[in-house]
Design an enzyme around this catalytic site. Structure first.
Site, mmCIF file in Angstrom:
data_model
loop_
_atom_site.group_PDB
_atom_site.id
_atom_site.type_symbol
_atom_site.label_atom_id
_atom_site.label_comp_id
_atom_site.label_asym_id
_atom_site.label_seq_id
_atom_site.Cartn_x
_atom_site.Cartn_y
_atom_site.Cartn_z
ATOM 1 N N MET A 31 -45.116 37.280 71.554
ATOM 2 C CA MET A 31 -45.708 38.614 71.679
ATOM 3 C C MET A 31 -47.229 38.480 71.774
ATOM 4 S SD MET A 31 -43.298 41.267 69.729
ATOM 5 C CE MET A 31 -43.927 41.073 68.086
ATOM 6 N N HIS A 35 -51.533 31.573 68.210
ATOM 7 C CA HIS A 35 -52.202 30.709 67.242
ATOM 8 C C HIS A 35 -51.584 29.315 67.348
ATOM 9 C CE1 HIS A 35 -48.529 31.338 65.024
ATOM 10 N NE2 HIS A 35 -48.749 32.648 64.997
ATOM 11 N N HIS A 38 -47.830 28.907 67.775
ATOM 12 C CA HIS A 38 -47.298 29.095 69.132
ATOM 13 C C HIS A 38 -47.555 27.850 69.994
ATOM 14 C CE1 HIS A 38 -48.030 33.484 68.119
ATOM 15 N NE2 HIS A 38 -46.761 33.493 68.481
ATOM 16 N N ASP A 153 -39.300 32.310 61.728
ATOM 17 C CA ASP A 153 -38.441 33.491 61.874
ATOM 18 C C ASP A 153 -37.000 32.995 61.968
ATOM 19 O OD1 ASP A 153 -40.574 35.558 62.122
ATOM 20 O OD2 ASP A 153 -41.125 34.331 63.815
ATOM 21 N N GLN A 156 -34.206 35.381 62.999
ATOM 22 C CA GLN A 156 -34.321 35.642 64.439
ATOM 23 C C GLN A 156 -33.720 34.490 65.247
ATOM 24 O OE1 GLN A 156 -37.866 37.287 66.603
ATOM 25 N NE2 GLN A 156 -38.345 35.141 66.938
ATOM 26 N N VAL A 179 -45.422 25.875 61.408
ATOM 27 C CA VAL A 179 -46.750 25.251 61.300
ATOM 28 C C VAL A 179 -47.503 25.999 60.210
ATOM 29 C CG1 VAL A 179 -48.880 24.690 62.520
ATOM 30 C CG2 VAL A 179 -46.699 24.648 63.739
ATOM 31 N N SER A 189 -49.080 35.774 63.493
ATOM 32 C CA SER A 189 -50.041 36.725 64.081
ATOM 33 C C SER A 189 -50.427 37.766 63.042
ATOM 34 C CB SER A 189 -49.412 37.415 65.285
ATOM 35 O OG SER A 189 -48.991 36.450 66.206
HETATM 36 O O1 PAF Z 1 -40.967 36.005 67.620
HETATM 37 C C1 PAF Z 1 -41.498 36.789 68.418
HETATM 38 O O2 PAF Z 1 -42.687 36.718 68.694
HETATM 39 C C2 PAF Z 1 -40.666 37.880 69.055
HETATM 40 O O3 PAF Z 1 -39.742 38.412 68.166
HETATM 41 C C3 PAF Z 1 -39.976 37.446 70.366
HETATM 42 C C4 PAF Z 1 -38.957 36.343 70.123
HETATM 43 C C5 PAF Z 1 -41.028 36.970 71.354
HETATM 44 C C6 PAF Z 1 -39.225 38.623 70.982
HETATM 45 O O4 PAF Z 1 -40.092 39.682 71.277
#
Ligand code: PAF
Length: 288
Positions: A31, A35, A38, A153, A156, A179, A189
């Site tokens: 999203m 940082h 990512h 996450d 997720q 990390v 974020s």
């Molecule tokens: O983890 C994230 O940044 C978001 O949930 C994702 C996987 C990009 C979906 O919008």
């Protein structure tokens, strides 16, 4: 600077060309507001594929709080600059209308029952349906060989693994380790929402998880009791805890009799909602 594509059809054409040349393609969905966490996902992707696409899209359907969606940082130019030094070949930055062509209200939605309930799902109604819905769209549009998601996450990640397995989508889902900052705080974020003082206290979440991990690894049998203690520790450090739970690592099921576990927690500190988890592998069964 890394090229940016906004249209789904263009992305699909580019990925099809790469794959026709025999190149493996990885997608790193984000999203934005990138940082070092990512960038580690991008590095992992580049170790597994010859071409890496990073998507940057603040997905409206996964925000349970409209104010949270509005204030979420949108930093595409800075993100592109960060990616310029990373092994990223293309940024995909779709518009909401591009990813939801019939609008959000009429959008086909993906639900992943079971795994989406409990933990963060209990505190953020509809969140994982929004995540599953957008990730399904991103995977469909991009058609990568693999996609990389952070283990921070974890719920997720497990939801997405199930989504892909259940819909038999031809893509490998890869989890990458969390990390951390020098004091242990997981990169996120949302850490930018912390005041200076809160930032100093924020690593208390990680420290709490470490204490719980050590207690489990030392053979503490009362896992429910530990969850309650963990919440008390967080509250004592100034957090407003949402949950502290001990689950099975591989599928977040109940922990009974397993020796590959994970401690997960979510807590608020000021305006920030922080989540983190630590895997606990060990000889619990032998030690008890
Ligand atoms: O983890 C994230 O940044 C978001 O949930 C994702 C996987 C990009 C979906 O919008």
């Amino acid at each position: 600077m890394t090229p940016v594509i906004t249209r789904s059809s263009e992305l699909r054409r580019q990925v099809a060309d790469w794959r026709a040349e025999g190149r493996r393609v990885a997608l790193v969905p984000t999203m934005g507001n990138l940082h070092a966490g990512h960038l580690a996902l991008v590095e992992r992707a580049a170790g597994l594929a010859e071409r890496v696409v990073v998507s940057v899209f603040v997905n409206p359907t996964q925000f349970d709080d409209p104010a949270d969606f509005e204030r979420y940082p949108r930093t595409l130019e800075a993100d592109r600059e960060r990616l310029a030094a990373a092994p990223c070949d293309l940024v995909f930055a779709p518009t909401p209308a591009g990813l939801y062509p019939f609008g959000q209200a009429a959008a086909v939605r993906i639900e992943v029952p079971g795994l989406s309930e409990g933990l963060c799902g209990a505190w953020r109604p509809g969140h994982f349906a929004g995540v599953a819905t957008v990730v399904c769209r991103l995977l469909n549009v991009c058609q990568p060989d693999l996609a990389v998601f952070g283990e921070k996450d974890l719920q997720q990640l497990r939801v997405i693994e199930r989504l892909v397995a259940d819909l038999q989508m031809p893509v490998d889902i890869v989890g990458a380790p969390t990390v951390r900052e020098a004091d242990g705080l997981a990169m996120s974020s949302r850490n930018t929402y912390l005041s200076k003082d809160e930032r100093q206290r924020a690593a208390g979440l990680y420290r709490t998880l470490c204490r719980l991990r050590d207690a489990i690894a030392a053979g503490e049998p009362d896992l429910k009791g530990l969850e309650t203690t963990g919440k008390d520790w967080l509250a004592a450090e100034g957090f407003v805890p949402e949950y502290v739970e001990i689950r099975r690592w591989r599928d977040l099921g109940p922990p009974e009799g397993d020796d590959d576990l994970v401690v997960l927690a979510a807590a608020r500190l000021g305006k920030a909602r922080l989540i983190d988890n630590l895997r606990v592998r060990g000889k619990r069964k032998d030690e008890r």
